[in-house]
Scaffold this motif. Sequence first.
Motif, PDB file in Angstrom:
ATOM      1  N   GLN A   1     -31.207 -63.890 -34.121  1.00 20.36           N
ATOM      2  CA  GLN A   1     -31.501 -63.037 -35.282  1.00 20.36           C
ATOM      3  C   GLN A   1     -30.894 -63.696 -36.522  1.00 20.36           C
ATOM      4  N   GLY A   2     -31.081 -63.065 -37.657  1.00 17.68           N
ATOM      5  CA  GLY A   2     -30.392 -63.472 -38.883  1.00 17.68           C
ATOM      6  C   GLY A   2     -30.750 -64.867 -39.370  1.00 17.68           C
ATOM      7  N   ILE A   3     -29.741 -65.549 -39.902  1.00 24.52           N
ATOM      8  CA  ILE A   3     -29.956 -66.856 -40.541  1.00 24.52           C
ATOM      9  C   ILE A   3     -30.483 -67.878 -39.533  1.00 24.52           C
TER      10      ILE A   3
ATOM     11  N   ASN B   1     -24.597 -72.927 -35.925  1.00 21.65           N
ATOM     12  CA  ASN B   1     -24.667 -71.743 -36.789  1.00 21.65           C
ATOM     13  C   ASN B   1     -23.962 -70.525 -36.196  1.00 21.65           C
ATOM     14  N   ALA B   2     -23.785 -70.500 -34.862  1.00 19.86           N
ATOM     15  CA  ALA B   2     -23.224 -69.294 -34.228  1.00 19.86           C
ATOM     16  C   ALA B   2     -21.864 -68.973 -34.824  1.00 19.86           C
ATOM     17  N   GLY B   3     -21.712 -67.735 -35.222  1.00 16.92           N
ATOM     18  CA  GLY B   3     -20.436 -67.320 -35.791  1.00 16.92           C
ATOM     19  C   GLY B   3     -20.285 -65.818 -35.663  1.00 16.92           C
ATOM     20  N   ILE B   4     -19.054 -65.381 -35.452  1.00 13.64           N
ATOM     21  CA  ILE B   4     -18.803 -63.938 -35.401  1.00 13.64           C
ATOM     22  C   ILE B   4     -17.803 -63.554 -36.489  1.00 13.64           C
TER      23      ILE B   4
ATOM     24  N   THR C   1     -22.815 -73.345 -47.014  1.00 16.44           N
ATOM     25  CA  THR C   1     -21.881 -72.246 -47.257  1.00 16.44           C
ATOM     26  C   THR C   1     -22.611 -71.074 -47.906  1.00 16.44           C
ATOM     27  N   PRO C   2     -23.088 -70.149 -47.076  1.00 13.28           N
ATOM     28  CA  PRO C   2     -23.765 -68.989 -47.662  1.00 13.28           C
ATOM     29  C   PRO C   2     -22.766 -68.009 -48.272  1.00 13.28           C
ATOM     30  N   GLY C   3     -23.221 -67.347 -49.329  1.00 18.47           N
ATOM     31  CA  GLY C   3     -22.512 -66.156 -49.808  1.00 18.47           C
ATOM     32  C   GLY C   3     -23.116 -64.961 -49.090  1.00 18.47           C
ATOM     33  N   ALA C   4     -22.962 -63.784 -49.692  1.00 22.05           N
ATOM     34  CA  ALA C   4     -23.488 -62.563 -49.069  1.00 22.05           C
ATOM     35  C   ALA C   4     -24.992 -62.713 -48.842  1.00 22.05           C
ATOM     36  N   THR C   5     -25.402 -62.631 -47.590  1.00 26.53           N
ATOM     37  CA  THR C   5     -26.796 -62.883 -47.216  1.00 26.53           C
ATOM     38  C   THR C   5     -27.323 -61.716 -46.398  1.00 26.53           C
ATOM     39  N   LEU C   6     -28.443 -61.182 -46.818  1.00 32.23           N
ATOM     40  CA  LEU C   6     -28.985 -59.979 -46.189  1.00 32.23           C
ATOM     41  C   LEU C   6     -29.566 -60.285 -44.809  1.00 32.23           C
ATOM     42  N   THR C   7     -28.952 -59.732 -43.786  1.00 30.19           N
ATOM     43  CA  THR C   7     -29.470 -59.865 -42.414  1.00 30.19           C
ATOM     44  C   THR C   7     -29.407 -58.480 -41.766  1.00 30.19           C
ATOM     45  N   GLU C   8     -30.028 -58.365 -40.595  1.00 23.48           N
ATOM     46  CA  GLU C   8     -30.005 -57.079 -39.879  1.00 23.48           C
ATOM     47  C   GLU C   8     -28.551 -56.638 -39.658  1.00 23.48           C
ATOM     48  N   ARG C   9     -27.686 -57.611 -39.321  1.00 21.54           N
ATOM     49  CA  ARG C   9     -26.289 -57.265 -39.008  1.00 21.54           C
ATOM     50  C   ARG C   9     -25.579 -56.659 -40.216  1.00 21.54           C
ATOM     51  N   VAL C  10     -25.727 -57.283 -41.379  1.00 23.48           N
ATOM     52  CA  VAL C  10     -24.973 -56.772 -42.534  1.00 23.48           C
ATOM     53  C   VAL C  10     -25.531 -55.433 -43.000  1.00 23.48           C
ATOM     54  N   ILE C  11     -26.832 -55.197 -42.771  1.00 22.39           N
ATOM     55  CA  ILE C  11     -27.392 -53.890 -43.138  1.00 22.39           C
ATOM     56  C   ILE C  11     -26.833 -52.805 -42.215  1.00 22.39           C
ATOM     57  N   ARG C  12     -26.626 -53.188 -40.932  1.00 19.45           N
ATOM     58  CA  ARG C  12     -25.994 -52.218 -40.006  1.00 19.45           C
ATOM     59  C   ARG C  12     -24.582 -51.877 -40.482  1.00 19.45           C
TER      60      ARG C  12
END
Length: 268
Positions: A16-18, A92-95, A187-198
């Motif tokens: 998912q996401g990026i 890319n995997a990161g928690i 280096t992304p800043g705040a990036t809209l993904t399903e996770r951050v919307i949750r």
Amino acid sequence: MTRFEGKNVFVTGAGQGIGYGVCRAFALEGAFVALNDYDAHLAESAAGQLNQELGAQRVTAFPGDVSDANVVAALINTCADQRGGLDIVLANAGITRYMPFLEATPEVFDRIINVNLRGTYFTVQAAAKRMIAAGKPGRILLTSSIVGQVAFPNFSIYSLTKAAIQMLAKSLALELGSYGITVNAITPGATLTERVIREDPDYERNWAEVTVTGRVGYVEDVVAAALFLASPEARQINGHNLVVDGGWSLRSPLPDDHPTLPDQQDYA
Ligand code: NAD
């Protein structure tokens, strides 16, 4: 466009996401993509969804936990064996985990370090070995975060992993450049993904308010950076850290009343 026709790409944390967005973009441009995720069901369904959209079998799920160096080496080697090599890798995997410093536990510390740092390090090591053995140029990309270079409250563990990833890109660029392999960080800043919307249903609006460009980052903004750094045009870019944050991290805090500044604007 088919800039990546026939290239073999491996992306971790891409259910998912990026990561998913990057897989999709490479596949749309003709690449064969290995889509890794810790969540096997998510990896399979994401790969299936992309192949359906493409009308071709160009994306294969490679489920597994990148924090296990043996697992990740086996995934990379299987992928390289099946495809006859590996051209581009995005670790890319990161928690993420918000946690005040005074409440942090060794268990949480170890998990974040193991996924974000150990996972990135040994993904790249396994990939670089295969690229060198094949004697072909390669592109390695690492996902950092803007909080790896500006401090953010309650994010100390995550932030230190992302700062380390920026240094890792430089160190590996130096060690791998002579093999024709470039290593760069995104280096992304705040990036809209399903996770951050949750995590915050108002994420898009909240971050638009504090970002110089007046909007949040979208997955396609980070995807564009990844594809550029993997493209032939970027062949001489090595050890770079490409910030994709709409200028969020540029501002200095200003006093409300500063006599030497004419007409202070409210920069986002
Ligand atoms: P996400 O949580 O939406 O997706 C990450 C995926 O990685 C998930 O599907 C998850 O299952 C998988 N994953 C987690 N642990 C794993 C493991 N051990 N092995 C394999 N896969 C694993 O995240 P995202 O927002 O798309 O972020 C992707 C990357 O970008 C991360 O490294 C993150 O730190 C970084 N980043 C994100 C933002 C943002 O605002 N979204 C900002 C800066 C940096």
